[in-house]
Design an enzyme around this catalytic site. Structure first.
Site, mmCIF file in Angstrom:
data_model
loop_
_atom_site.group_PDB
_atom_site.id
_atom_site.type_symbol
_atom_site.label_atom_id
_atom_site.label_comp_id
_atom_site.label_asym_id
_atom_site.label_seq_id
_atom_site.Cartn_x
_atom_site.Cartn_y
_atom_site.Cartn_z
ATOM 1 N N ALA A 63 -0.427 -5.699 -6.091
ATOM 2 C CA ALA A 63 1.007 -5.854 -6.306
ATOM 3 C C ALA A 63 1.729 -4.893 -5.370
ATOM 4 O O ALA A 63 1.205 -3.827 -5.023
ATOM 5 C CB ALA A 63 1.339 -5.551 -7.759
ATOM 6 N N GLY A 108 -3.807 -6.526 -7.902
ATOM 7 C CA GLY A 108 -3.413 -7.936 -8.008
ATOM 8 C C GLY A 108 -4.176 -8.837 -7.049
ATOM 9 O O GLY A 108 -4.331 -10.034 -7.312
ATOM 10 N N GLU A 111 -7.366 -9.587 -8.762
ATOM 11 C CA GLU A 111 -7.022 -10.471 -9.882
ATOM 12 C C GLU A 111 -6.752 -11.895 -9.387
ATOM 13 O O GLU A 111 -7.110 -12.876 -10.045
ATOM 14 C CB GLU A 111 -5.796 -9.900 -10.619
ATOM 15 C CG GLU A 111 -6.117 -8.577 -11.291
ATOM 16 C CD GLU A 111 -4.872 -7.805 -11.731
ATOM 17 O OE1 GLU A 111 -3.949 -7.654 -10.907
ATOM 18 O OE2 GLU A 111 -4.823 -7.364 -12.879
ATOM 19 N N GLU A 131 -5.278 0.502 -10.121
ATOM 20 C CA GLU A 131 -4.017 0.758 -10.837
ATOM 21 C C GLU A 131 -3.956 2.146 -11.463
ATOM 22 O O GLU A 131 -2.891 2.767 -11.499
ATOM 23 C CB GLU A 131 -3.781 -0.308 -11.914
ATOM 24 C CG GLU A 131 -3.397 -1.677 -11.384
ATOM 25 C CD GLU A 131 -4.581 -2.554 -11.004
ATOM 26 O OE1 GLU A 131 -5.731 -2.066 -11.009
ATOM 27 O OE2 GLU A 131 -4.344 -3.733 -10.702
HETATM 28 N N1 CAA Z 1 2.007 -2.452 -1.902
HETATM 29 C C1 CAA Z 1 2.892 -2.265 -0.913
HETATM 30 N N2 CAA Z 1 2.530 -1.961 0.357
HETATM 31 C C2 CAA Z 1 1.209 -1.838 0.615
HETATM 32 C C3 CAA Z 1 0.233 -2.032 -0.381
HETATM 33 C C4 CAA Z 1 0.675 -2.356 -1.684
HETATM 34 N N3 CAA Z 1 -0.180 -2.615 -2.699
HETATM 35 N N4 CAA Z 1 -0.987 -1.832 0.162
HETATM 36 C C5 CAA Z 1 -0.759 -1.533 1.463
HETATM 37 N N5 CAA Z 1 0.552 -1.546 1.732
HETATM 38 C C6 CAA Z 1 1.227 -1.255 3.021
HETATM 39 C C7 CAA Z 1 1.215 0.224 3.321
HETATM 40 O O1 CAA Z 1 2.275 0.879 2.647
HETATM 41 C C8 CAA Z 1 1.377 0.207 4.822
HETATM 42 O O2 CAA Z 1 2.719 -0.053 5.118
HETATM 43 P P1 CAA Z 1 3.444 0.769 6.345
HETATM 44 O O3 CAA Z 1 2.669 0.351 7.572
HETATM 45 O O4 CAA Z 1 4.838 0.247 6.309
HETATM 46 O O5 CAA Z 1 3.272 2.215 6.034
HETATM 47 C C9 CAA Z 1 0.579 -1.030 5.240
HETATM 48 O O6 CAA Z 1 0.477 -1.851 4.062
HETATM 49 C C10 CAA Z 1 -0.826 -0.697 5.702
HETATM 50 O O7 CAA Z 1 -1.462 0.058 4.689
HETATM 51 P P2 CAA Z 1 -2.130 1.480 4.962
HETATM 52 O O8 CAA Z 1 -1.463 2.186 6.079
HETATM 53 O O9 CAA Z 1 -2.200 2.210 3.656
HETATM 54 O O10 CAA Z 1 -3.578 1.006 5.437
HETATM 55 P P3 CAA Z 1 -4.960 1.801 5.290
HETATM 56 O O11 CAA Z 1 -5.954 1.045 6.091
HETATM 57 O O12 CAA Z 1 -4.782 3.261 5.563
HETATM 58 O O13 CAA Z 1 -5.350 1.674 3.731
HETATM 59 C C11 CAA Z 1 -5.613 0.518 1.623
HETATM 60 C C12 CAA Z 1 -5.621 0.407 3.162
HETATM 61 C C13 CAA Z 1 -6.799 1.366 1.162
HETATM 62 C C14 CAA Z 1 -5.765 -0.890 1.079
HETATM 63 C C15 CAA Z 1 -4.299 1.166 1.151
HETATM 64 O O14 CAA Z 1 -3.225 0.482 1.765
HETATM 65 C C16 CAA Z 1 -4.083 1.123 -0.322
HETATM 66 O O15 CAA Z 1 -4.679 1.902 -1.045
HETATM 67 N N6 CAA Z 1 -3.191 0.233 -0.803
HETATM 68 C C17 CAA Z 1 -2.777 0.195 -2.176
HETATM 69 C C18 CAA Z 1 -3.822 -0.469 -3.041
HETATM 70 C C19 CAA Z 1 -3.387 -0.470 -4.485
HETATM 71 O O16 CAA Z 1 -3.167 0.559 -5.105
HETATM 72 N N7 CAA Z 1 -3.290 -1.687 -5.072
HETATM 73 C C20 CAA Z 1 -2.922 -1.860 -6.460
HETATM 74 C C21 CAA Z 1 -1.464 -2.107 -6.606
HETATM 75 S S1 CAA Z 1 -0.965 -2.114 -8.295
HETATM 76 C C22 CAA Z 1 -1.340 -3.681 -8.855
HETATM 77 O O17 CAA Z 1 -1.890 -4.503 -8.159
HETATM 78 C C23 CAA Z 1 -0.929 -3.951 -10.277
HETATM 79 C C24 CAA Z 1 -1.308 -5.272 -10.831
HETATM 80 O O18 CAA Z 1 -2.419 -5.511 -11.237
HETATM 81 C C25 CAA Z 1 -0.296 -6.304 -10.988
#
Ligand code: CAA
Length: 257
Positions: A63, A108, A111, A131
């Site tokens: 998400a 998500g 999921e 999460e």
């Molecule tokens: N939401 C919004 N933006 C996201 C994102 C997310 N879930 N995941 C990645 N991005 C964005 C980053 O902010 C970044 O944007 P900018 O270039 O504008 O800074 C871009 O995508 C590239 O990401 P990274 O620079 O972080 O890339 P990386 O290779 O260093 O890391 C990653 C990759 C490990 C996947 C890391 O991006 C990450 O940890 N992402 C978040 C994962 C996460 O926590 N997901 C769960 C979300 S909560 C959820 O999903 C709830 C639910 O069940 C409904």
């Protein structure tokens, strides 16, 4: 630019999440676009299978965290219900669905993959429910569909630790059915979808329904569902064609009637 693209490859709908700059993070517009694409597939009798994948280096990294940051409980509830509606539409689609997980499938994104009938993964795929790292819990089915797919203990380890697992481990625990080299993944997923698309579509849809709803029922009800579906199949032109073609030693031509 469409945040979710859809194209036809013969009888297969290839649906691609298309926000690579945000690793295909799922915001309201993307969830609504998924629901719209699924609805289009549901209404198109020419589509017999669906493959879902992500553009770039992620399937979907979860998400959209930036979109969620200002949420209160009311907005979060609406967001969760929207995701559940979109994923339930995918799960209940009358045609088989394959998630081709090309990279990160987190939160998500994991999921979403679990709402597909099965998962093929690239060797580069990474799965997880991170999460708890954000102080929240899964919101689009991670505490339910993941449990069914991998069992309660693996689901607890994945959800409670928030750690990513690699493609090999995903394969071993049954999260992914098969692994492929990254450059082969999409072609293998489409080939599998084409193979299912060539079967009797009413039979495929009925088998999917019985498995889907049978797992929510007790064993007796599940077996009755199967008996009813088995009987109903004999009322179709496709089953007459399938059996006649077998006995005539030729390939069947199914019409979905
Ligand atoms: N939401 C919004 N933006 C996201 C994102 C997310 N879930 N995941 C990645 N991005 C964005 C980053 O902010 C970044 O944007 P900018 O270039 O504008 O800074 C871009 O995508 C590239 O990401 P990274 O620079 O972080 O890339 P990386 O290779 O260093 O890391 C990653 C990759 C490990 C996947 C890391 O991006 C990450 O940890 N992402 C978040 C994962 C996460 O926590 N997901 C769960 C979300 S909560 C959820 O999903 C709830 C639910 O069940 C409904």
């Amino acid at each position: 630019m469409d945040v979710v693209r859809s194209e036809r490859r013969g009888a297969v709908a290839l649906v691609t999440l298309n926000r690579p700059q945000a690793l295909n993070a799922l915001d309201v517009a993307t969830l609504e676009a998924i629901a719209t694409r699924v609805g289009e597939v549901a209404r198109d009798p020419g589509v017999r299978a669906l493959v879902l994948t992500g553009e770039g280096r992620a399937f979907a990294a979860g998400a959209d965290i930036a979109a969620m940051r200002p949420f209160g409980a009311v907005e979060a509830g609406e967001f969760s219900r929207l995701g559940h509606r979109a994923f339930a539409a995918l799960e209940n689609l009358g045609v088989p669905t394959i998630a081709a997980v090309n990279g990160y499938a987190l939160g998500g994104g994991c999921e979403l993959a679990c709402a597909c009938d099965w998962i093929y993964a690239s060797a580069k795929a990474r799965f997880g429910q991170p999460e708890v790292n954000l102080g929240i819990v899964p919101g689009f089915g991670g505490t339910s569909r993941l449990v069914r797919r991998v069992g309660v203990a693996w689901a607890k380890e994945i959800v409670l630790t928030g750690e990513m697992i690699d493609a090999d481990l995903a394969l071993r625990i049954g999260l992914a059915n098969r692994l492929f080299a990254p450059e082969e993944l999409l072609e293998k997923a489409i080939a599998a979808a084409e193979a299912v698309a060539a079967k009797g579509p009413l039979a495929v849809a009925a088998a999917k329904r019985v498995i889907q709803h049978g797992q929510d029922a007790d064993a007796h009800v599940a077996n009755v569902l199967e008996q009813e579906a088995f009987a109903a199949a004999f009322a179709t032109e496709d089953r007459a064609e399938g059996m006649t073609a077998f006995l005539d030693k030729r390939a069947p031509v199914f019409k979905g009637r």
